[in-house]
Write a protein that holds these residues in place. Structure first.
Motif, short mmCIF file in Angstrom:
data_model
loop_
_atom_site.label_atom_id
_atom_site.label_comp_id
_atom_site.label_asym_id
_atom_site.label_seq_id
_atom_site.Cartn_x
_atom_site.Cartn_y
_atom_site.Cartn_z
N ALA A 147 60.58 32.65 -37.17
CA ALA A 147 59.93 31.37 -37.39
C ALA A 147 59.95 30.53 -36.12
O ALA A 147 58.96 29.87 -35.78
CB ALA A 147 60.59 30.62 -38.54
N LEU A 148 61.07 30.55 -35.39
CA LEU A 148 61.16 29.80 -34.14
C LEU A 148 60.19 30.36 -33.10
O LEU A 148 59.56 29.62 -32.37
CB LEU A 148 62.59 29.83 -33.60
N GLU A 149 60.09 31.69 -33.05
CA GLU A 149 59.17 32.31 -32.10
C GLU A 149 57.71 31.98 -32.47
O GLU A 149 56.89 31.71 -31.59
CB GLU A 149 59.37 33.82 -32.05
N ALA A 150 57.40 31.99 -33.75
CA ALA A 150 56.05 31.66 -34.20
C ALA A 150 55.72 30.20 -33.85
O ALA A 150 54.59 29.90 -33.43
CB ALA A 150 55.90 31.91 -35.69
N ALA A 151 56.69 29.30 -34.01
CA ALA A 151 56.46 27.90 -33.66
C ALA A 151 56.24 27.74 -32.16
O ALA A 151 55.37 26.96 -31.73
CB ALA A 151 57.65 27.05 -34.11
N ALA A 152 57.00 28.50 -31.36
CA ALA A 152 56.82 28.44 -29.91
C ALA A 152 55.46 28.98 -29.50
O ALA A 152 54.79 28.44 -28.62
CB ALA A 152 57.94 29.21 -29.21
N LYS A 153 55.03 30.05 -30.16
CA LYS A 153 53.72 30.63 -29.84
C LYS A 153 52.60 29.67 -30.25
O LYS A 153 51.60 29.55 -29.54
CB LYS A 153 53.55 31.97 -30.54
N THR A 154 52.75 28.99 -31.35
CA THR A 154 51.75 28.02 -31.79
C THR A 154 51.66 26.86 -30.79
O THR A 154 50.57 26.40 -30.45
CB THR A 154 52.09 27.48 -33.18
N ALA A 155 52.82 26.38 -30.31
CA ALA A 155 52.82 25.30 -29.33
C ALA A 155 52.16 25.76 -28.03
O ALA A 155 51.38 25.01 -27.42
CB ALA A 155 54.25 24.83 -29.06
N TRP A 156 52.45 26.97 -27.60
CA TRP A 156 51.83 27.52 -26.39
C TRP A 156 50.32 27.64 -26.58
O TRP A 156 49.55 27.31 -25.67
CB TRP A 156 52.44 28.87 -26.04
N SER A 157 49.91 28.10 -27.75
CA SER A 157 48.49 28.27 -28.04
C SER A 157 47.76 26.94 -27.97
O SER A 157 46.64 26.87 -27.45
CB SER A 157 48.32 28.91 -29.41
N SER A 158 48.37 25.88 -28.46
CA SER A 158 47.72 24.57 -28.40
C SER A 158 47.65 24.07 -26.96
O SER A 158 46.69 23.40 -26.57
CB SER A 158 48.42 23.56 -29.30
N LYS A 159 48.64 24.42 -26.12
CA LYS A 159 48.57 24.06 -24.71
C LYS A 159 47.44 24.80 -24.02
O LYS A 159 46.73 24.23 -23.17
CB LYS A 159 49.90 24.37 -24.01
N VAL A 160 47.26 26.08 -24.36
CA VAL A 160 46.15 26.85 -23.78
C VAL A 160 44.82 26.27 -24.21
O VAL A 160 43.89 26.12 -23.39
CB VAL A 160 46.26 28.34 -24.18
N ASP A 161 44.70 25.89 -25.49
CA ASP A 161 43.47 25.27 -25.98
C ASP A 161 43.18 23.97 -25.23
O ASP A 161 42.04 23.69 -24.86
CB ASP A 161 43.55 25.00 -27.48
N GLY A 162 44.21 23.17 -25.00
CA GLY A 162 44.04 21.92 -24.24
C GLY A 162 43.60 22.18 -22.81
O GLY A 162 42.77 21.46 -22.26
N TYR A 163 44.16 23.23 -22.20
CA TYR A 163 43.78 23.60 -20.84
C TYR A 163 42.31 24.02 -20.78
O TYR A 163 41.57 23.59 -19.89
CB TYR A 163 44.69 24.72 -20.34
N LEU A 164 41.89 24.86 -21.73
CA LEU A 164 40.50 25.31 -21.75
C LEU A 164 39.54 24.15 -22.00
O LEU A 164 38.46 24.09 -21.41
CB LEU A 164 40.32 26.41 -22.79
#
Length: 131
Positions: free
Chosen positions: A34-51
């Protein structure tokens, strides 16, 4: 009227059944996932913001180029922070903390090598506060 009464009784019965369900207890492995999934979700939103930031920069550059080609007067561009690439996904799990008992919280203090009190008067060590 009869249908409304039946629907409300069904609703009350269902909500009472759901209220009695116990909360699931997660194992350590499930918590780690669950912690890894939360970290991946946070990273994914950062990538979306970058794009999004990169696409906005491209649209603004195209607008200024088209306005310049058309001979229109355009005000200066608004200063915005640079787009920051979050990089590839990297997850490091948090280190497990020791329970309070294993951390030495209940250990007896070390043997005193000297007495805790000296020959100094209390007034010298703790002077009275001046009003």
């Amino acid at each position: 009227m009869k249908q409304l009464l039946i629907a409300s009784l069904v609703f009350v019965a269902c909500s009472a059944a759901l209220a009695k369900l116990p909360t699931p207890v997660l194992s350590d492995e499930a918590k780690a996932k669950a912690l890894e999934a939360a970290a991946k979700t946070a990273w994914s939103s950062k990538v979306d913001g970058y794009l999004l930031c990169k696409s906005q920069d491209k649209v603004a550059a195209d607008y200024f180029a088209a306005a310049k080609a058309a001979g229109k007067q355009v005000g200066p561009a608004v200063a915005t922070p640079a787009c920051t690439d979050p990089g590839p996904f990297a997850y490091t799990p948090p280190e497990a903390t020791k329970p309070l008992e294993a951390a030495g919280a209940h250990s007896p203090p070390a043997t005193a090598a000297s007495p805790s009190s000296g020959k100094q008067p209390d007034a010298t060590g703790n002077p009275a506060k001046k009003p």
